[in-house]
Design a protein around this motif. Structure first.
Motif, PDB file in Angstrom:
ATOM      1  N   GLY B  53       0.818  -1.207   0.000  1.00  0.00           N
ATOM      2  CA  GLY B  53       0.000   0.000   0.000  1.00  0.00           C
ATOM      3  C   GLY B  53       0.853   1.258   0.000  1.00  0.00           C
ATOM      4  O   GLY B  53       0.608   2.191  -0.769  1.00  0.00           O
ATOM      5  N   ILE B  54       1.876   1.269   0.849  1.00  0.00           N
ATOM      6  CA  ILE B  54       2.756   2.442   0.915  1.00  0.00           C
ATOM      7  C   ILE B  54       3.451   2.662  -0.425  1.00  0.00           C
ATOM      8  O   ILE B  54       3.416   3.755  -0.996  1.00  0.00           O
ATOM      9  CB  ILE B  54       3.803   2.269   2.043  1.00  0.00           C
ATOM     10  N   LEU B  55       4.048   1.578  -0.946  1.00  0.00           N
ATOM     11  CA  LEU B  55       4.773   1.715  -2.212  1.00  0.00           C
ATOM     12  C   LEU B  55       3.828   2.161  -3.328  1.00  0.00           C
ATOM     13  O   LEU B  55       4.143   3.057  -4.112  1.00  0.00           O
ATOM     14  CB  LEU B  55       5.430   0.385  -2.582  1.00  0.00           C
ATOM     15  N   TYR B  56       2.641   1.545  -3.374  1.00  0.00           N
ATOM     16  CA  TYR B  56       1.700   1.883  -4.440  1.00  0.00           C
ATOM     17  C   TYR B  56       1.280   3.340  -4.345  1.00  0.00           C
ATOM     18  O   TYR B  56       1.326   4.086  -5.330  1.00  0.00           O
ATOM     19  CB  TYR B  56       0.476   0.968  -4.378  1.00  0.00           C
ATOM     20  N   THR B  57       0.903   3.762  -3.130  1.00  0.00           N
ATOM     21  CA  THR B  57       0.485   5.152  -2.942  1.00  0.00           C
ATOM     22  C   THR B  57       1.557   6.118  -3.410  1.00  0.00           C
ATOM     23  O   THR B  57       1.302   7.015  -4.216  1.00  0.00           O
ATOM     24  CB  THR B  57       0.236   5.424  -1.442  1.00  0.00           C
ATOM     25  N   LEU B  58       2.782   5.908  -2.900  1.00  0.00           N
ATOM     26  CA  LEU B  58       3.852   6.854  -3.205  1.00  0.00           C
ATOM     27  C   LEU B  58       4.195   6.850  -4.681  1.00  0.00           C
ATOM     28  O   LEU B  58       4.270   7.894  -5.322  1.00  0.00           O
ATOM     29  CB  LEU B  58       5.097   6.524  -2.368  1.00  0.00           C
ATOM     30  N   ILE B  59       4.386   5.654  -5.232  1.00  0.00           N
ATOM     31  CA  ILE B  59       4.866   5.583  -6.618  1.00  0.00           C
ATOM     32  C   ILE B  59       3.796   6.066  -7.586  1.00  0.00           C
ATOM     33  O   ILE B  59       4.050   6.895  -8.468  1.00  0.00           O
ATOM     34  CB  ILE B  59       5.333   4.151  -6.961  1.00  0.00           C
ATOM     35  N   SER B  60       2.547   5.595  -7.421  1.00  0.00           N
ATOM     36  CA  SER B  60       1.540   5.936  -8.422  1.00  0.00           C
ATOM     37  C   SER B  60       1.301   7.439  -8.488  1.00  0.00           C
ATOM     38  O   SER B  60       1.055   7.984  -9.563  1.00  0.00           O
ATOM     39  CB  SER B  60       0.233   5.190  -8.126  1.00  0.00           C
ATOM     40  N   GLU B  61       1.380   8.120  -7.346  1.00  0.00           N
ATOM     41  CA  GLU B  61       1.153   9.559  -7.371  1.00  0.00           C
ATOM     42  C   GLU B  61       2.413  10.318  -7.793  1.00  0.00           C
ATOM     43  O   GLU B  61       2.327  11.339  -8.471  1.00  0.00           O
ATOM     44  CB  GLU B  61       0.695  10.054  -6.000  1.00  0.00           C
ATOM     45  N   ALA B  62       3.570   9.778  -7.402  1.00  0.00           N
ATOM     46  CA  ALA B  62       4.813  10.462  -7.774  1.00  0.00           C
ATOM     47  C   ALA B  62       5.014  10.421  -9.284  1.00  0.00           C
ATOM     48  O   ALA B  62       5.594  11.341  -9.864  1.00  0.00           O
ATOM     49  CB  ALA B  62       6.008   9.839  -7.053  1.00  0.00           C
ATOM     50  N   PRO B 280      -5.050  21.599  -4.390  1.00  0.00           N
ATOM     51  CA  PRO B 280      -6.140  20.912  -5.072  1.00  0.00           C
ATOM     52  C   PRO B 280      -5.671  19.563  -5.615  1.00  0.00           C
ATOM     53  O   PRO B 280      -4.551  19.450  -6.125  1.00  0.00           O
ATOM     54  CB  PRO B 280      -6.498  21.870  -6.212  1.00  0.00           C
ATOM     55  N   ALA B 281      -6.514  18.535  -5.437  1.00  0.00           N
ATOM     56  CA  ALA B 281      -6.163  17.218  -5.951  1.00  0.00           C
ATOM     57  C   ALA B 281      -5.899  17.330  -7.442  1.00  0.00           C
ATOM     58  O   ALA B 281      -6.616  18.022  -8.162  1.00  0.00           O
ATOM     59  CB  ALA B 281      -7.292  16.233  -5.676  1.00  0.00           C
ATOM     60  N   GLY B 282      -4.842  16.689  -7.897  1.00  0.00           N
ATOM     61  CA  GLY B 282      -4.528  16.733  -9.318  1.00  0.00           C
ATOM     62  C   GLY B 282      -3.553  17.837  -9.679  1.00  0.00           C
ATOM     63  O   GLY B 282      -3.016  17.855 -10.776  1.00  0.00           O
ATOM     64  N   SER B 283      -3.277  18.746  -8.725  1.00  0.00           N
ATOM     65  CA  SER B 283      -2.319  19.799  -9.035  1.00  0.00           C
ATOM     66  C   SER B 283      -0.897  19.278  -8.883  1.00  0.00           C
ATOM     67  O   SER B 283      -0.657  18.277  -8.202  1.00  0.00           O
ATOM     68  CB  SER B 283      -2.526  20.986  -8.092  1.00  0.00           C
ATOM     69  N   THR B 284       0.022  19.960  -9.514  1.00  0.00           N
ATOM     70  CA  THR B 284       1.423  19.554  -9.398  1.00  0.00           C
ATOM     71  C   THR B 284       1.870  19.615  -7.952  1.00  0.00           C
ATOM     72  O   THR B 284       2.607  18.759  -7.480  1.00  0.00           O
ATOM     73  CB  THR B 284       2.311  20.496 -10.236  1.00  0.00           C
ATOM     74  N   LEU B 285       1.381  20.622  -7.241  1.00  0.00           N
ATOM     75  CA  LEU B 285       1.754  20.763  -5.842  1.00  0.00           C
ATOM     76  C   LEU B 285       1.327  19.530  -5.049  1.00  0.00           C
ATOM     77  O   LEU B 285       2.080  18.981  -4.250  1.00  0.00           O
ATOM     78  CB  LEU B 285       1.093  22.022  -5.265  1.00  0.00           C
ATOM     79  N   HIS B 286       0.107  19.079  -5.322  1.00  0.00           N
ATOM     80  CA  HIS B 286      -0.392  17.889  -4.640  1.00  0.00           C
ATOM     81  C   HIS B 286       0.507  16.680  -4.931  1.00  0.00           C
ATOM     82  O   HIS B 286       0.877  15.936  -4.030  1.00  0.00           O
ATOM     83  CB  HIS B 286      -1.821  17.602  -5.090  1.00  0.00           C
ATOM     84  N   TYR B 287       0.849  16.517  -6.206  1.00  0.00           N
ATOM     85  CA  TYR B 287       1.678  15.360  -6.547  1.00  0.00           C
ATOM     86  C   TYR B 287       3.096  15.499  -5.983  1.00  0.00           C
ATOM     87  O   TYR B 287       3.752  14.514  -5.673  1.00  0.00           O
ATOM     88  CB  TYR B 287       1.732  15.173  -8.067  1.00  0.00           C
ATOM     89  N   SER B 288       3.564  16.732  -5.852  1.00  0.00           N
ATOM     90  CA  SER B 288       4.930  16.934  -5.357  1.00  0.00           C
ATOM     91  C   SER B 288       5.075  16.354  -3.947  1.00  0.00           C
ATOM     92  O   SER B 288       6.135  15.875  -3.546  1.00  0.00           O
ATOM     93  CB  SER B 288       5.272  18.427  -5.347  1.00  0.00           C
ATOM     94  N   LEU B 289       3.961  16.372  -3.234  1.00  0.00           N
ATOM     95  CA  LEU B 289       3.911  15.776  -1.903  1.00  0.00           C
ATOM     96  C   LEU B 289       4.443  14.344  -1.940  1.00  0.00           C
ATOM     97  O   LEU B 289       5.260  13.922  -1.113  1.00  0.00           O
ATOM     98  CB  LEU B 289       2.442  15.784  -1.495  1.00  0.00           C
ATOM     99  N   TYR B 290       3.943  13.593  -2.927  1.00  0.00           N
ATOM    100  CA  TYR B 290       4.291  12.181  -2.997  1.00  0.00           C
ATOM    101  C   TYR B 290       5.708  11.976  -3.520  1.00  0.00           C
ATOM    102  O   TYR B 290       6.388  11.026  -3.139  1.00  0.00           O
ATOM    103  CB  TYR B 290       3.267  11.440  -3.855  1.00  0.00           C
ATOM    104  N   ALA B 291       6.150  12.878  -4.398  1.00  0.00           N
ATOM    105  CA  ALA B 291       7.527  12.776  -4.888  1.00  0.00           C
ATOM    106  C   ALA B 291       8.499  12.981  -3.727  1.00  0.00           C
ATOM    107  O   ALA B 291       9.483  12.256  -3.569  1.00  0.00           O
ATOM    108  CB  ALA B 291       7.775  13.803  -5.989  1.00  0.00           C
ATOM    109  N   VAL B 292       8.185  13.967  -2.876  1.00  0.00           N
ATOM    110  CA  VAL B 292       9.042  14.214  -1.713  1.00  0.00           C
ATOM    111  C   VAL B 292       8.960  13.037  -0.739  1.00  0.00           C
ATOM    112  O   VAL B 292       9.978  12.559  -0.223  1.00  0.00           O
ATOM    113  CB  VAL B 292       8.628  15.527  -1.009  1.00  0.00           C
ATOM    114  N   ALA B 293       7.738  12.544  -0.524  1.00  0.00           N
ATOM    115  CA  ALA B 293       7.573  11.424   0.407  1.00  0.00           C
ATOM    116  C   ALA B 293       8.318  10.192  -0.082  1.00  0.00           C
ATOM    117  O   ALA B 293       8.921   9.449   0.698  1.00  0.00           O
ATOM    118  CB  ALA B 293       6.091  11.103   0.586  1.00  0.00           C
ATOM    119  N   LEU B 294       8.276   9.962  -1.407  1.00  0.00           N
ATOM    120  CA  LEU B 294       8.990   8.806  -1.971  1.00  0.00           C
ATOM    121  C   LEU B 294      10.491   8.954  -1.733  1.00  0.00           C
ATOM    122  O   LEU B 294      11.171   7.996  -1.349  1.00  0.00           O
ATOM    123  CB  LEU B 294       8.682   8.691  -3.466  1.00  0.00           C
ATOM    124  N   THR B 295      10.997  10.185  -1.943  1.00  0.00           N
ATOM    125  CA  THR B 295      12.418  10.425  -1.691  1.00  0.00           C
ATOM    126  C   THR B 295      12.767  10.146  -0.234  1.00  0.00           C
ATOM    127  O   THR B 295      13.749   9.476   0.081  1.00  0.00           O
ATOM    128  CB  THR B 295      12.775  11.892  -2.016  1.00  0.00           C
TER     129      THR B 295
END
Lengths: 294, 318, 277
Positions: B53-62, B280-295
């Motif tokens: 679940g963690i990997l899927y959440t992080l990767i799919s959004e990143a 807002p969901a779908g914004s780059t800012l929202h996705y950046s959250l997951y890119a940082v979390a993945l890192t």
């Protein structure tokens, strides 16, 4: 004799011994350092918070006015979260531990699951917040309610509970289960009637420690978007809620705007630490009682 | 003895026959016996599902994020301005904040934790050890939000009294407090490593007339070295993943600087800021959250695996 | 007199004159071991064992430590399988049925074959709960019946008088010798046919040992007993037949009197005269 004395001079034994005792003091002071900071922290929080704690503070609702604000909602929220965390972690945690210790064959599957649990224990708590946000708040469409928060925190502390339950099961003397098997008891009978009762005190101790970790956790809740608004008291698993650590967080952040908020935060910390202290005392009592019997 | 056994014959029922009869109808029990391992296996696999679940959440959004911001820009960009007209998403300011705060923490906790471990393992009597260790455990059990409060309302003002340049939110004070938080971790793991050094080695050294200090420094610490290193690595990993202390006490300036008196933001604090705000969901800012979390996830995972690798090597020595 | 009338109804299973149909065809040989070999992973622990154990006798197994005597007795109720990586060849027929066969349910076997262990291992429960553990897991729930079983079993283990007033106290409060007799009572409670004893007195003081030995002589009237002991005098005192094992092999197996007075094998002679072991 002369030779020995010469040796004594040569190897500078006195200087070396002096060095040893100086360093011993340094080591001791280092050990004290952490404890002194702990003492300062606790005293500081008590001084700042104690005078704000009265019955009204504990039983009132939140308010923007510092002298009227109370934390009943946060206390109830924390209690409701415990209602979710306790059964979920106990069932999954003890079940997994029994499987790993008593059923799974030593091999790839077991070591895979155990490695995975060890890795999960090292994942930063905020990442669990993102998992909870995706899985519980959005995918299951629960919203930021007690159930979502509780499940997120349960997953977070699960590795702690599994590892301690495994240790508890491992510590049950083999001769007890041997006696049970020797009478023709099946494996599940032996586990249920002999091994689990014998391991129960240690399992309870471990689960209380896991629980205290869960109720002090803040980071995952911030990600779930737990509010600190003037919301009604939570009355069920599907109500929105706030929790003690969240309340501390918001009041600390806003203390630069309203100075009294820092005191409210300190007072809330006192309550939170008090709850943790009670939980840990229960764990210690259980542990001591159990050790006396053996 | 004889009378005892005579009366033993005196029984109204034949237990073994009753048992044999019961055995025949115990089908529910047999069913349970097969069902239970399956149920338990399913429970145990929930932990595996969590990882997935963690990997899927992080990767799919990143992935969404990296479709809009090239990976190279993300990892080499020194500007993080998610809300400006021309948003920039460089992670270096966050990495910078994370590394500096963790470095400060380990500079505090490393020496103090190690020296505490030496004291507890080599010098302290059993009685002293039994008093101090539980107290250190309390230090480890304090919720991080409390440390955050402590850093923000006590440590920062305290330092500012003799170092006025320090900003109200800065990276120094949360770094120091994080260091205090991880002292117990280093102390107890290093102590474990040192106590598991066989006594024979110590005695061999002491028997040649060395002092305790010399034995500790020249024999015990080298023998426990990889265990000690592993404890440092784990503690750093813990500091990297720590959230509340830095969120509260270091503010949210996305500075790419080395001035510890300034406010900086760590990866974890960024996640709190963005997820708490209205991205807002779908914004780059929202996705950046997951890119940082993945890192962040990859960072801590590497540290944890490194710690495990180091300590496994250690185990092979004895 | 009333006792004798009851006796008729109450069926003493081990006695051939008060028969039930299932027991009439009972073979005299209870355990028939043929060409048994056992390995712990790489270690060859039992080598070509051939043995016949006869009903209502005490068979003692002696030998130096590591000779395989404990392994063998634990094979007889398949407790040996609790150690991972055990492999066997050959057969052990229990009442004509090969217990090493996969179709054999170990739980059924262990219900009929009781075991008493080296170290007294009562459960951390009351004496009453210890004795009723077996009957309960095998589905006996009636309180009056359980009470009766407890009294009979504790009498059978010659400890009733010592504990009858404190049945609800934790068994851990008893002395080592008493604990061991409670363990024997626990074993008697499900009325096994055979009792395996793995050095049952090695953890006990001399007086407790004597009590347990007398108990064994008494139990022999109703049960078949196989006992592993490191104590040669004990084997000589209580057993009808004795097996001498060495390095995983059976060296000699005969009537106890004969084995001790007139050993056929040189190695047996060396062992019983104390030249090694």
């Amino acid at each position: 004799m002369e030779k020995l004395e010469a040796l004594h001079q040569n190897n500078k034994m006195n200087a070396r011994l002096r060095k040893n005792s100086i360093w011993k003091s340094i080591f001791f002071l280092s050990t004290l350092f952490g404890l002194v900071v702990l003492a300062i922290l606790i005293i500081r929080v008590l001084i700042q918070g104690l005078e704000w704690i009265d019955l009204e503070f504990i039983t009132s609702r939140l308010s923007t006015q510092a002298d009227k604000a109370g934390i009943m909602g946060a206390i109830l929220g924390t209690l409701w979260v415990m209602v979710v965390v306790i059964p979920v972690t106990l069932i999954i945690g003890v079940g997994s531990a029994i499987y790993l210790e008593l059923y799974s064959k030593k091999g790839k599957i077991q070591s895979f699951i155990e490695t995975n649990i060890a890795n999960l224990a090292g994942v930063p708590s905020i990442v669990y917040g993102l998992l909870g946000l995706t899985a519980f708040v959005r995918l299951m469409d629960l919203g930021n309610v007690v159930l979502a928060g509780g499940l997120t925190l349960a997953l977070l502390v699960l590795p702690i509970l599994i590892v301690s339950a495994q240790e508890a099961l491992r510590a049950v003397p083999g001769h007890l289960s041997e006696a049970s098997y020797g009478m023709g008891a099946t494996k599940w009978q032996t586990i249920r009637k002999i091994i689990l009762p014998a391991a129960l005190p240690s399992i309870l101790t471990g689960s209380i420690l896991a629980l205290s970790r869960a109720i002090g956790e803040t980071a995952p809740l911030t990600v779930l978007g737990i509010p600190a608004l003037l919301i009604p008291f939570p009355q069920g698993l599907l109500d929105t809620f706030t929790a003690l650590p969240m309340q501390i967080y918001y009041w600390t952040l806003d203390s630069s705007l309203v100075a009294e908020y820092a005191n409210l935060a300190a007072a809330t910390i006192v309550i939170l630490l008090l709850i943790l202290f009670i939980l840990n005392s229960i764990a210690i009592i259980i542990r001591n009682k159990y050790h006396q019997r053996n | 003895m004889a009378t005892n056994s005579d009366s033993n014959v005196n029984k109204a029922v034949n237990v073994s026959e009753l048992i044999a009869k019961n055995k025949k109808k115990k089908s529910i029990n047999n069913y349970m016996e097969k069902l239970v391992p399956t149920i338990l296996f399913l429970l145990a696999s929930i932990t595996v599902l969590t990882t997935i679940g963690i990997l899927y959440t992080l990767i799919s959004e990143a992935v969404h994020f990296f479709m809009e911001v090239p990976i190279l820009d993300f990892f080499t960009g020194t500007e993080l301005k998610p809300l400006s007209q021309n948003p920039e998403f460089g992670i270096l300011p966050l990495l910078n904040g994370t590394i500096i705060s963790s470095l400060i923490a380990i500079l505090v906790a490393g020496p103090i934790g190690l020296m505490s471990a030496i004291f507890l393992s080599e010098y302290a009597s059993d009685k002293v050890r039994r008093i101090i260790k539980p107290l250190l455990e309390i230090l480890a059990g304090i919720p991080t939000i409390v440390y955050g409060f402590f850093a923000f309302t006590f440590v920062t003002p305290l330092i500012r009294t003799f170092w006025p340049q320090l900003e109200a939110t800065n990276i120094l004070s949360p770094g120091l407090v994080m260091g205090i938080m991880i002292i117990p971790m280093i102390a107890s793991l290093s102590e474990d490593a040192m106590t598991s050094v066989p006594n024979g080695i110590r005695e061999g050294s002491l028997a040649m007339g060395t002092t305790k200090l010399e034995t500790t420094v020249k024999v015990v610490i080298p023998a426990a070295f990889s265990g000690i290193i592993a404890s440092f690595v784990l503690a750093i990993s813990r500091a990297i993943g720590e959230t509340m202390i830095v969120t509260i006490a270091s503010g949210s300036s996305k500075n790419f600087s080395f001035d510890i008196t300034e406010s900086m933001q760590t990866m974890t604090a960024f996640i709190v800021e963005v997820s708490g705000g209205e991205a807002p969901a779908g914004s780059t800012l929202h996705y950046s959250l997951y890119a940082v979390a993945l890192t962040l996830f990859v960072f801590t995972m590497i540290m944890n695996l490194l710690a495990k690798y180091v300590s496994r090597k250690f185990r092979e020595e004895y | 007199m009333s006792i004798t009338t009851q006796k008729k109804v109450q069926i003493d299973v081990k006695n051939n004159d008060t028969t039930t149909e299932s027991k009439t065809e009972q073979p005299r040989v209870v355990y028939d071991t043929k060409d048994l070999n056992l390995w712990y992973s790489e270690t060859h622990a039992l080598k070509d064992i051939n043995l016949e154990v006869t009903e209502n006798e005490v068979t003692a197994i002696i030998g130096p430590s590591g000779c395989g005597k404990s392994t063998y007795i634990k094979t007889l109720n398949r407790m040996v399988e609790l150690v991972p990586g055990v492999g066997t060849t050959g057969t052990i027929a229990y009442k004509g049925k090969n217990i090493l066969d996969n179709s054999m349910k170990v739980e059924d076997l262990r219900t009929q074959v009781g075991m008493v262990f080296q170290k007294p291992n009562p459960f951390p429960k009351s004496i009453y709960e210890n004795v009723t553990y077996g009957p309960k897991i095998h589905g006996i729930k009636k309180k009056s019946l359980l009470d009766e079983i407890v009294e009979n079993s504790l009498r059978g283990a010659a400890i009733w008088d010592e504990v009858k007033d404190r049945l609800n106290q934790n068994a851990y409060g008893l002395s080592g010798g008493q604990q061991q007799r409670v363990c024997i009572a626990r074993c008697l409670a499900i009325e096994p046919d055979v009792i395996l004893m793995d050095e049952p007195t090695s953890a006990l003081d001399p007086i407790s040992t004597l009590k347990v030995e007398e108990l064994i002589k008494e139990l022999k009237k109703k049960y078949t007993i196989i006992i592993v002991t490191h104590n040669m005098q004990q084997a000589a005192r209580i057993s009808d037949k004795t097996v001498f094992m060495l390095n995983g092999e059976v060296v000699e197996f005969s009537e106890t009197d004969q084995l001790f007075s007139n050993p056929k094998d040189k190695r047996t002679e060396d062992y019983i005269t104390g030249r090694f072991g």
